[in-house]
Write a protein that holds these residues in place. Sequence first.
Motif, mmCIF file in Angstrom:
data_model
loop_
_atom_site.group_PDB
_atom_site.id
_atom_site.type_symbol
_atom_site.label_atom_id
_atom_site.label_comp_id
_atom_site.label_asym_id
_atom_site.label_seq_id
_atom_site.Cartn_x
_atom_site.Cartn_y
_atom_site.Cartn_z
ATOM 1 N N HIS A 23 34.202 -84.180 -37.694
ATOM 2 C CA HIS A 23 34.491 -85.303 -36.788
ATOM 3 C C HIS A 23 35.570 -84.910 -35.779
ATOM 4 O O HIS A 23 35.545 -85.333 -34.625
ATOM 5 C CB HIS A 23 34.935 -86.527 -37.593
ATOM 6 C CG HIS A 23 35.418 -87.647 -36.749
ATOM 7 N ND1 HIS A 23 34.569 -88.497 -36.088
ATOM 8 C CD2 HIS A 23 36.672 -88.035 -36.431
ATOM 9 C CE1 HIS A 23 35.277 -89.371 -35.398
ATOM 10 N NE2 HIS A 23 36.559 -89.110 -35.596
ATOM 11 N N VAL B 84 35.185 -83.450 -31.845
ATOM 12 C CA VAL B 84 35.098 -84.263 -30.627
ATOM 13 C C VAL B 84 36.478 -84.467 -30.024
ATOM 14 O O VAL B 84 36.688 -84.200 -28.836
ATOM 15 C CB VAL B 84 34.406 -85.618 -30.912
ATOM 16 C CG1 VAL B 84 34.396 -86.481 -29.660
ATOM 17 C CG2 VAL B 84 32.991 -85.391 -31.435
ATOM 18 N N SER C 230 37.337 -82.563 -26.531
ATOM 19 C CA SER C 230 37.142 -83.442 -25.368
ATOM 20 C C SER C 230 38.395 -84.184 -24.915
ATOM 21 O O SER C 230 38.366 -84.826 -23.869
ATOM 22 C CB SER C 230 36.031 -84.456 -25.662
ATOM 23 O OG SER C 230 36.435 -85.352 -26.682
ATOM 24 N N ARG D 286 26.187 -86.706 -39.774
ATOM 25 C CA ARG D 286 26.493 -87.426 -38.520
ATOM 26 C C ARG D 286 27.577 -86.688 -37.736
ATOM 27 O O ARG D 286 27.492 -86.555 -36.507
ATOM 28 C CB ARG D 286 26.935 -88.865 -38.815
ATOM 29 C CG ARG D 286 25.821 -89.764 -39.297
ATOM 30 C CD ARG D 286 26.229 -91.234 -39.341
ATOM 31 N NE ARG D 286 27.571 -91.492 -39.806
ATOM 32 C CZ ARG D 286 27.902 -91.829 -41.042
ATOM 33 N NH1 ARG D 286 26.979 -91.966 -41.959
ATOM 34 N NH2 ARG D 286 29.156 -92.056 -41.369
ATOM 35 N N ASN D 287 28.596 -86.224 -38.441
ATOM 36 C CA ASN D 287 29.695 -85.515 -37.778
ATOM 37 C C ASN D 287 29.250 -84.171 -37.218
ATOM 38 O O ASN D 287 29.723 -83.758 -36.150
ATOM 39 C CB ASN D 287 30.869 -85.330 -38.733
ATOM 40 C CG ASN D 287 31.575 -86.626 -39.014
ATOM 41 O OD1 ASN D 287 31.469 -87.585 -38.255
ATOM 42 N ND2 ASN D 287 32.291 -86.675 -40.116
ATOM 43 N N GLU E 233 26.368 -83.459 -35.939
ATOM 44 C CA GLU E 233 25.674 -83.727 -34.667
ATOM 45 C C GLU E 233 26.666 -83.971 -33.540
ATOM 46 O O GLU E 233 26.506 -83.445 -32.439
ATOM 47 C CB GLU E 233 24.713 -84.908 -34.813
ATOM 48 C CG GLU E 233 23.483 -84.587 -35.616
ATOM 49 C CD GLU E 233 22.731 -83.366 -35.102
ATOM 50 O OE1 GLU E 233 22.498 -83.265 -33.875
ATOM 51 O OE2 GLU E 233 22.389 -82.493 -35.917
ATOM 52 N N LYS E 234 27.694 -84.759 -33.811
ATOM 53 C CA LYS E 234 28.719 -85.030 -32.794
ATOM 54 C C LYS E 234 29.496 -83.759 -32.450
ATOM 55 O O LYS E 234 29.814 -83.510 -31.289
ATOM 56 C CB LYS E 234 29.677 -86.116 -33.283
ATOM 57 C CG LYS E 234 29.038 -87.476 -33.420
ATOM 58 C CD LYS E 234 30.001 -88.461 -34.039
ATOM 59 C CE LYS E 234 29.304 -89.739 -34.412
ATOM 60 N NZ LYS E 234 30.178 -90.640 -35.174
ATOM 61 N N GLU F 217 27.368 -81.529 -30.218
ATOM 62 C CA GLU F 217 27.369 -82.054 -28.847
ATOM 63 C C GLU F 217 28.675 -81.698 -28.134
ATOM 64 O O GLU F 217 28.653 -81.292 -26.965
ATOM 65 C CB GLU F 217 27.170 -83.565 -28.853
ATOM 66 C CG GLU F 217 25.781 -84.018 -29.238
ATOM 67 C CD GLU F 217 25.681 -85.523 -29.417
ATOM 68 O OE1 GLU F 217 26.590 -86.265 -28.965
ATOM 69 O OE2 GLU F 217 24.677 -85.967 -30.020
ATOM 70 N N ALA F 218 29.792 -81.854 -28.831
ATOM 71 C CA ALA F 218 31.093 -81.538 -28.227
ATOM 72 C C ALA F 218 31.201 -80.056 -27.903
ATOM 73 O O ALA F 218 31.684 -79.687 -26.826
ATOM 74 C CB ALA F 218 32.229 -81.971 -29.161
#
Length: 167
Positions: free
Chosen positions: A52, A55, A59, A87-88, A90-91, A94-95
């Motif tokens: 998590h 991100v 960012s 879920r983390n 995937e985030k 993306e980051a």
Amino acid sequence: MMIEALLREFEQEVKGTRMLLQAVPEKDIDYKPSPISWTMGELAQHIATIYHWYVGTLSKDVYDLAADRLERGKPGDIEATLDFFERNVEKAREALNATTEDSLEDMWTMKVGDRTVLGPSPRGIVARSFLYNHLYHHRGEMIVYLRATGNRVPGLYGPTYEEISGQ
């Protein structure tokens, strides 16, 4: 160049982390090696939480953990932790994909409210230490927890002793 290396390592290590978290048995979820240690479930949840943090690390210039609200589920529920992990991931992916080489040179700071707890440091250094190396440290702890409770450990970097010896 560094982003490409970070992405490759990320994808390789996600597989190992997934195997490790899947090896956590419900029967030992409350095990902890000392009174000040996390339980196995809390450690698994912390490992999932590190993903998590990608991100906020990649960012934001200032990442305030106190302002970050997470829905983790109960640490005694390994299935909830595995879902949280996925879920983390995937985030985090993306980051990483949105990160540029130039942004790795930007200064980054972690705060908890008004208190600075990490940095300022170049974001690329933070990614290596706070995200990657931090994760590896806690995965090593989890391997010790699994071994101490008599559970099998997945081979993260090749076959385990049990796999080689046939035990």
